[in-house]
Design a protein around this motif. Structure first.
Motif, mmCIF file in Angstrom:
data_model
loop_
_atom_site.group_PDB
_atom_site.id
_atom_site.type_symbol
_atom_site.label_atom_id
_atom_site.label_comp_id
_atom_site.label_asym_id
_atom_site.label_seq_id
_atom_site.Cartn_x
_atom_site.Cartn_y
_atom_site.Cartn_z
ATOM 1 N N ARG A 221 16.503 5.342 -7.058
ATOM 2 C CA ARG A 221 17.601 4.379 -7.085
ATOM 3 C C ARG A 221 17.619 3.547 -5.805
ATOM 4 O O ARG A 221 17.910 2.343 -5.839
ATOM 5 C CB ARG A 221 18.911 5.134 -7.262
ATOM 6 N N ARG A 222 17.310 4.172 -4.698
ATOM 7 C CA ARG A 222 17.298 3.455 -3.420
ATOM 8 C C ARG A 222 16.272 2.329 -3.432
ATOM 9 O O ARG A 222 16.559 1.199 -3.028
ATOM 10 C CB ARG A 222 16.993 4.451 -2.308
ATOM 11 N N VAL A 223 15.055 2.611 -3.920
ATOM 12 C CA VAL A 223 14.011 1.587 -3.977
ATOM 13 C C VAL A 223 14.416 0.466 -4.921
ATOM 14 O O VAL A 223 14.276 -0.731 -4.607
ATOM 15 C CB VAL A 223 12.669 2.205 -4.411
ATOM 16 N N THR A 224 14.933 0.826 -6.091
ATOM 17 C CA THR A 224 15.341 -0.178 -7.070
ATOM 18 C C THR A 224 16.441 -1.070 -6.515
ATOM 19 O O THR A 224 16.410 -2.303 -6.678
ATOM 20 C CB THR A 224 15.820 0.502 -8.359
ATOM 21 N N ASP A 225 17.424 -0.474 -5.846
ATOM 22 C CA ASP A 225 18.520 -1.257 -5.280
ATOM 23 C C ASP A 225 18.027 -2.217 -4.205
ATOM 24 O O ASP A 225 18.410 -3.394 -4.179
ATOM 25 C CB ASP A 225 19.582 -0.325 -4.688
ATOM 26 N N LEU A 226 17.170 -1.724 -3.327
ATOM 27 C CA LEU A 226 16.664 -2.565 -2.243
ATOM 28 C C LEU A 226 15.804 -3.707 -2.774
ATOM 29 O O LEU A 226 15.818 -4.819 -2.235
ATOM 30 C CB LEU A 226 15.855 -1.722 -1.260
ATOM 31 N N ALA A 227 15.067 -3.431 -3.852
ATOM 32 C CA ALA A 227 14.134 -4.429 -4.382
ATOM 33 C C ALA A 227 14.840 -5.585 -5.080
ATOM 34 O O ALA A 227 14.209 -6.606 -5.376
ATOM 35 C CB ALA A 227 13.157 -3.755 -5.351
ATOM 36 N N ARG A 228 16.148 -5.449 -5.338
ATOM 37 C CA ARG A 228 16.877 -6.526 -6.001
ATOM 38 C C ARG A 228 17.027 -7.747 -5.108
ATOM 39 O O ARG A 228 17.225 -8.862 -5.594
ATOM 40 C CB ARG A 228 18.262 -6.028 -6.430
ATOM 41 N N GLU A 229 16.940 -7.540 -3.800
ATOM 42 C CA GLU A 229 17.088 -8.665 -2.879
ATOM 43 C C GLU A 229 15.860 -9.558 -2.942
ATOM 44 O O GLU A 229 14.712 -9.096 -2.894
ATOM 45 C CB GLU A 229 17.278 -8.146 -1.454
ATOM 46 N N GLU A 230 16.094 -10.842 -3.067
ATOM 47 C CA GLU A 230 14.998 -11.802 -3.194
ATOM 48 C C GLU A 230 14.084 -11.745 -1.971
ATOM 49 O O GLU A 230 14.542 -11.677 -0.842
ATOM 50 C CB GLU A 230 15.563 -13.214 -3.359
ATOM 51 N N GLY A 231 12.793 -11.760 -2.221
ATOM 52 C CA GLY A 231 11.818 -11.755 -1.142
ATOM 53 C C GLY A 231 11.411 -10.384 -0.657
ATOM 54 O O GLY A 231 10.554 -10.265 0.221
ATOM 55 N N THR A 232 11.989 -9.327 -1.234
ATOM 56 C CA THR A 232 11.653 -7.963 -0.819
ATOM 57 C C THR A 232 10.261 -7.581 -1.311
ATOM 58 O O THR A 232 9.873 -7.888 -2.439
ATOM 59 C CB THR A 232 12.683 -6.966 -1.375
ATOM 60 N N VAL A 233 9.514 -6.901 -0.447
ATOM 61 C CA VAL A 233 8.185 -6.404 -0.790
ATOM 62 C C VAL A 233 8.223 -4.879 -0.785
ATOM 63 O O VAL A 233 8.725 -4.269 0.161
ATOM 64 C CB VAL A 233 7.109 -6.900 0.205
ATOM 65 N N VAL A 234 7.703 -4.278 -1.856
ATOM 66 C CA VAL A 234 7.622 -2.824 -1.957
ATOM 67 C C VAL A 234 6.162 -2.425 -1.786
ATOM 68 O O VAL A 234 5.313 -2.766 -2.612
ATOM 69 C CB VAL A 234 8.163 -2.324 -3.313
ATOM 70 N N VAL A 235 5.874 -1.729 -0.699
ATOM 71 C CA VAL A 235 4.505 -1.338 -0.366
ATOM 72 C C VAL A 235 4.284 0.113 -0.799
ATOM 73 O O VAL A 235 5.059 1.003 -0.428
ATOM 74 C CB VAL A 235 4.230 -1.487 1.144
ATOM 75 N N LEU A 236 3.237 0.344 -1.574
ATOM 76 C CA LEU A 236 2.862 1.685 -2.016
ATOM 77 C C LEU A 236 1.571 2.078 -1.309
ATOM 78 O O LEU A 236 0.534 1.434 -1.494
ATOM 79 C CB LEU A 236 2.651 1.725 -3.533
ATOM 80 N N VAL A 237 1.652 3.121 -0.482
ATOM 81 C CA VAL A 237 0.484 3.575 0.279
ATOM 82 C C VAL A 237 0.044 4.913 -0.295
ATOM 83 O O VAL A 237 0.778 5.907 -0.223
ATOM 84 C CB VAL A 237 0.813 3.714 1.782
ATOM 85 N N GLY A 238 -1.155 4.943 -0.883
ATOM 86 C CA GLY A 238 -1.633 6.137 -1.575
ATOM 87 C C GLY A 238 -2.496 7.027 -0.705
ATOM 88 O O GLY A 238 -3.441 6.554 -0.049
ATOM 89 N N TYR A 239 -2.170 8.333 -0.695
ATOM 90 C CA TYR A 239 -2.925 9.322 0.086
ATOM 91 C C TYR A 239 -3.439 10.418 -0.844
ATOM 92 O O TYR A 239 -2.832 10.715 -1.879
ATOM 93 C CB TYR A 239 -2.037 9.965 1.157
ATOM 94 N N SER A 240 -4.522 11.042 -0.454
ATOM 95 C CA SER A 240 -5.073 12.172 -1.189
ATOM 96 C C SER A 240 -5.693 13.152 -0.212
ATOM 97 O O SER A 240 -6.070 12.789 0.910
ATOM 98 C CB SER A 240 -6.126 11.707 -2.210
ATOM 99 N N VAL A 241 -5.794 14.398 -0.642
ATOM 100 C CA VAL A 241 -6.451 15.433 0.148
ATOM 101 C C VAL A 241 -7.912 15.522 -0.291
ATOM 102 O O VAL A 241 -8.206 15.549 -1.490
ATOM 103 C CB VAL A 241 -5.751 16.790 -0.042
ATOM 104 N N LEU A 242 -8.808 15.554 0.671
ATOM 105 C CA LEU A 242 -10.230 15.660 0.355
ATOM 106 C C LEU A 242 -10.542 17.086 -0.081
ATOM 107 O O LEU A 242 -10.522 18.019 0.734
ATOM 108 C CB LEU A 242 -11.072 15.285 1.574
ATOM 109 N N GLU A 243 -10.776 17.257 -1.387
ATOM 110 C CA GLU A 243 -11.055 18.576 -1.919
ATOM 111 C C GLU A 243 -12.481 19.001 -1.592
ATOM 112 O O GLU A 243 -13.356 18.160 -1.322
ATOM 113 C CB GLU A 243 -10.810 18.590 -3.431
ATOM 114 N N GLY A 244 -12.711 20.294 -1.635
ATOM 115 C CA GLY A 244 -13.984 20.829 -1.176
ATOM 116 C C GLY A 244 -15.195 20.352 -1.953
ATOM 117 O O GLY A 244 -16.299 20.284 -1.407
#
Length: 304
Positions: A221-244
């Motif tokens: 809900r926090r992300v959705t509410d913040l994104a309603r403002e014009e000009g807002t950018v939502v950055v998604l940074v993806g991480y993973s664990v290096l498996e053996g």
């Protein structure tokens, strides 16, 4: 005629005509006023807070050798009060939390930190060492906390702390602190340079062909509410664990697919793809923070 005089005339002659409902809506919008109580709650205690070093947490707490530890905390010179409310049995702390979040949104408050469940730390510590309200001792899995900042017309800065909890007997409570911070004191995360950036909101993920995201409803809900403002950018940074048994490129690909999957989820909840930016880090991002480990997507919201 000055704005100050117009405001004075409005309050003196016109407000009574509008009735109590209009009056209450104006009062609750003022950052310097205590947030209006959740309607389905009963005030049980009021505590005056005057301190040259009031403890406020801006990250999850830990208790080490009977000492409170938190990556971001401050002892601030403040004046204000705390109020303890008991929630009616036919309501819920989730409804109370939404009520206060709505009031903070009306005041254009900046949420500096929030957490839910065990991620906040031990309820016993919040109740007895942070707020000094034993009745707030409840289940670690059924608690949440947020701290938000606002600026009044006179430039004064106010902090509002909201803590809700369900006790073992299923009674539910809300603790509200509303504090004026003395000028010159530094509030972590609050200032002209940092107010445009919210996050990171950490979203652990699992899966391969399909993905399951461990994402709190309050965070969504926090992300959705913040994104309603014009000009807002939502950055998604993806991480993973290096498996053996996988290569670096394979781990990067897992992170990419998971991040794109979360992007699709956000698109369905009202955050358009045009607002989103995807960055894939995979296993190349290493942090000492215990919360920033494992397969996860970190969501950062940047306002214009």
């Amino acid at each position: 005629m000055s704005n100050r005089l117009l405001k004075s005339l409005f309050i003196r002659f016109l407000l009574p005509i509008l009735g109590s409902l209009a009056l209450s809506s104006i009062v609750q919008a003022a950052p310097e006023d205590m947030p209006e109580a959740f309607q389905q709650s009963t005030l049980e205690d009021t505590v005056s807070i005057q301190s040259s070093g009031h403890l406020v947490l801006f990250s999850p707490l830990r208790e080490v050798n009977n000492e409170i530890r938190s990556e971001s905390l401050a002892r601030l010179p403040v004046a204000g009060e705390g109020r303890l409310y008991r929630i009616a049995r036919d309501s819920s702390r989730e409804e109370a939390r939404d009520h206060y979040r709505g009031l903070l949104r009306q005041r254009n408050a900046q949420i500096l930190f929030e957490c839910s469940s065990i991620r906040c730390g031990r309820s016993n510590v919040w109740a007895n060492q942070i707020f000094n309200q034993a009745v707030l001792y409840g289940r670690d899995a059924t608690q949440d906390y947020l701290v938000a900042a606002t600026v009044a017309e006179d430039g004064a800065r106010w902090l509002t702390l909201i803590y809700t909890v369900t006790r073992g007997n299923l009674r539910e409570y809300v603790w509200v602190e509303h504090l004026r911070v003395e000028s010159g004191a530094t509030i972590p995360g609050f200032g002209n340079m940092t107010s445009r950036v919210e996050g990171p909101i950490i979203v652990p993920w699992q899966g391969g062909m399909t993905y399951r995201f461990d994402w709190q409803a309050t965070d969504r809900r926090r992300v959705t509410d913040l994104a309603r403002e014009e000009g807002t950018v939502v950055v998604l940074v993806g991480y993973s664990v290096l498996e053996g048994d996988e290569s670096f490129n394979e781990s990067m690909e897992r992170a990419r697919r998971a991040t794109e999957s979360l992007s699709e989820v956000l698109s369905k909840t009202g955050v358009s793809g045009d607002q989103q930016e995807i960055i894939v880090v995979g296993p190349a991002g290493v942090f000492n923070d215990s919360d920033r480990q494992g397969d996860r997507v970190e969501v950062i919201v940047i306002s214009r």
